[in-house]
Design a protein around this motif. Structure first.
Motif, PDB file in Angstrom:
ATOM      1  N   GLU A  16      -7.678  -1.725  -4.208  1.00 20.26           N
ATOM      2  CA  GLU A  16      -7.230  -3.117  -4.243  1.00 20.26           C
ATOM      3  C   GLU A  16      -7.300  -3.755  -5.632  1.00 20.26           C
ATOM      4  OE1 GLU A  16      -8.151  -7.428  -2.166  1.00 20.26           O
ATOM      5  OE2 GLU A  16      -9.076  -5.629  -1.333  1.00 20.26           O
ATOM      6  N   TRP A  21      -0.827  -2.118  -4.981  1.00 19.29           N
ATOM      7  CA  TRP A  21      -0.204  -2.803  -3.848  1.00 19.29           C
ATOM      8  C   TRP A  21       0.538  -4.053  -4.322  1.00 19.29           C
ATOM      9  CZ3 TRP A  21       1.096  -1.796   0.936  1.00 19.29           C
ATOM     10  CH2 TRP A  21       1.335  -2.833   1.833  1.00 19.29           C
ATOM     11  N   LYS A  25       4.598  -4.954  -4.047  1.00 14.86           N
ATOM     12  CA  LYS A  25       5.114  -6.185  -3.439  1.00 14.86           C
ATOM     13  C   LYS A  25       5.973  -6.968  -4.441  1.00 14.86           C
ATOM     14  CE  LYS A  25       3.417  -7.815   0.074  1.00 14.86           C
ATOM     15  NZ  LYS A  25       2.954  -7.888   1.409  1.00 14.86           N
ATOM     16  N   GLU A  46      -7.519   4.135  -1.503  1.00 16.37           N
ATOM     17  CA  GLU A  46      -7.585   3.512  -0.177  1.00 16.37           C
ATOM     18  C   GLU A  46      -6.263   2.870   0.249  1.00 16.37           C
ATOM     19  OE1 GLU A  46      -9.625  -0.730  -1.483  1.00 16.37           O
ATOM     20  OE2 GLU A  46     -10.927   1.003  -1.110  1.00 16.37           O
ATOM     21  N   GLU A  47      -5.391   2.509  -0.690  1.00 18.31           N
ATOM     22  CA  GLU A  47      -4.118   1.866  -0.336  1.00 18.31           C
ATOM     23  C   GLU A  47      -2.958   2.851  -0.182  1.00 18.31           C
ATOM     24  OE1 GLU A  47      -4.768  -2.506  -2.359  1.00 18.31           O
ATOM     25  OE2 GLU A  47      -3.644  -1.014  -3.486  1.00 18.31           O
ATOM     26  N   ARG A  49      -2.004   5.205   2.015  1.00 19.34           N
ATOM     27  CA  ARG A  49      -1.310   5.253   3.312  1.00 19.34           C
ATOM     28  C   ARG A  49      -0.573   3.948   3.618  1.00 19.34           C
ATOM     29  NH1 ARG A  49      -2.039   9.886   5.976  1.00 19.34           N
ATOM     30  NH2 ARG A  49      -4.023  10.960   5.947  1.00 19.34           N
ATOM     31  N   ALA A  50      -1.173   2.825   3.286  1.00 17.28           N
ATOM     32  CA  ALA A  50      -0.527   1.532   3.519  1.00 17.28           C
ATOM     33  C   ALA A  50       0.744   1.411   2.680  1.00 17.28           C
ATOM     34  CB  ALA A  50      -1.491   0.397   3.198  1.00 17.28           C
ATOM     35  N   GLN A  53       3.418   3.648   4.234  1.00 19.13           N
ATOM     36  CA  GLN A  53       3.959   3.018   5.442  1.00 19.13           C
ATOM     37  C   GLN A  53       4.886   1.863   5.077  1.00 19.13           C
ATOM     38  OE1 GLN A  53       0.978   1.994   8.313  1.00 19.13           O
ATOM     39  NE2 GLN A  53       2.414   0.960   9.668  1.00 19.13           N
ATOM     40  N   TYR A  54       4.503   1.062   4.085  1.00 17.24           N
ATOM     41  CA  TYR A  54       5.315  -0.067   3.630  1.00 17.24           C
ATOM     42  C   TYR A  54       6.684   0.416   3.141  1.00 17.24           C
ATOM     43  CZ  TYR A  54       6.432  -4.465   1.244  1.00 17.24           C
ATOM     44  OH  TYR A  54       7.033  -5.633   0.832  1.00 17.24           O
ATOM     45  N   GLU A  57       8.734   1.267   6.304  1.00 17.09           N
ATOM     46  CA  GLU A  57       9.071   0.067   7.080  1.00 17.09           C
ATOM     47  C   GLU A  57      10.095  -0.823   6.382  1.00 17.09           C
ATOM     48  OE1 GLU A  57       5.315  -1.829   7.787  1.00 17.09           O
ATOM     49  OE2 GLU A  57       4.749  -0.380   9.341  1.00 17.09           O
TER      50      GLU A  57
END
Length: 88
Positions: A16, A21, A25, A46-47, A49-50, A53-54, A57
Motif C-alpha cells: 500500500e 495501486w 487507479k 500484498e496488492e 492479486r487485487a 483482478q482490477y 474487471e
C-alpha cells in the motif's frame, strides 16, 4: 537514448505505502484521454492479486501489463522502453 514509447513504468513492491495501486487507479482515470499510453507494473506484494483482478474487471489487460518479479536486466529493458517512471 530516448524512446518513442508511450509506456509508463512502475517498479516496486506492491504494498500500500509504495503506491502501485494508486498509480493504477490514476492511469485508469486518464486512459480514455490518452488511449495511446500503456502502463507496466513490475513487482510483487500484498496488492498483486487485487491489481490483477482490477485489470480483468475493468478490461485493462491490453493497456496495463502486470509483470511480477523481474531480473535487473529485465527491469532495465522495461525502463529503457518507457517514456517515464512513476515514483509516487
Amino acid at each position: 537514448e530516448t524512446t518513442d514509447s508511450k509506456n509508463i513504468a512502475f517498479v516496486g513492491r506492491l504494498d500500500e505505502f509504495k503506491g502501485g495501486w494508486r498509480t493504477l487507479k490514476a492511469f485508469h482515470k486518464i486512459s480514455d484521454k490518452h488511449p495511446d499510453f500503456t502502463l507496466t507494473i513490475v513487482g510483487e506484494g500484498e496488492e498483486y492479486r487485487a491489481i490483477q483482478q482490477y485489470l480483468v474487471e475493468n478490461n485493462l489487460a491490453d493497456k496495463v501489463f502486470l509483470k511480477g518479479t523481474l531480473t535487473k536486466t529485465q527491469i532495465a529493458e522495461v525502463l529503457n522502453n518507457s517514456s517515464f517512471l512513476v515514483f509516487p
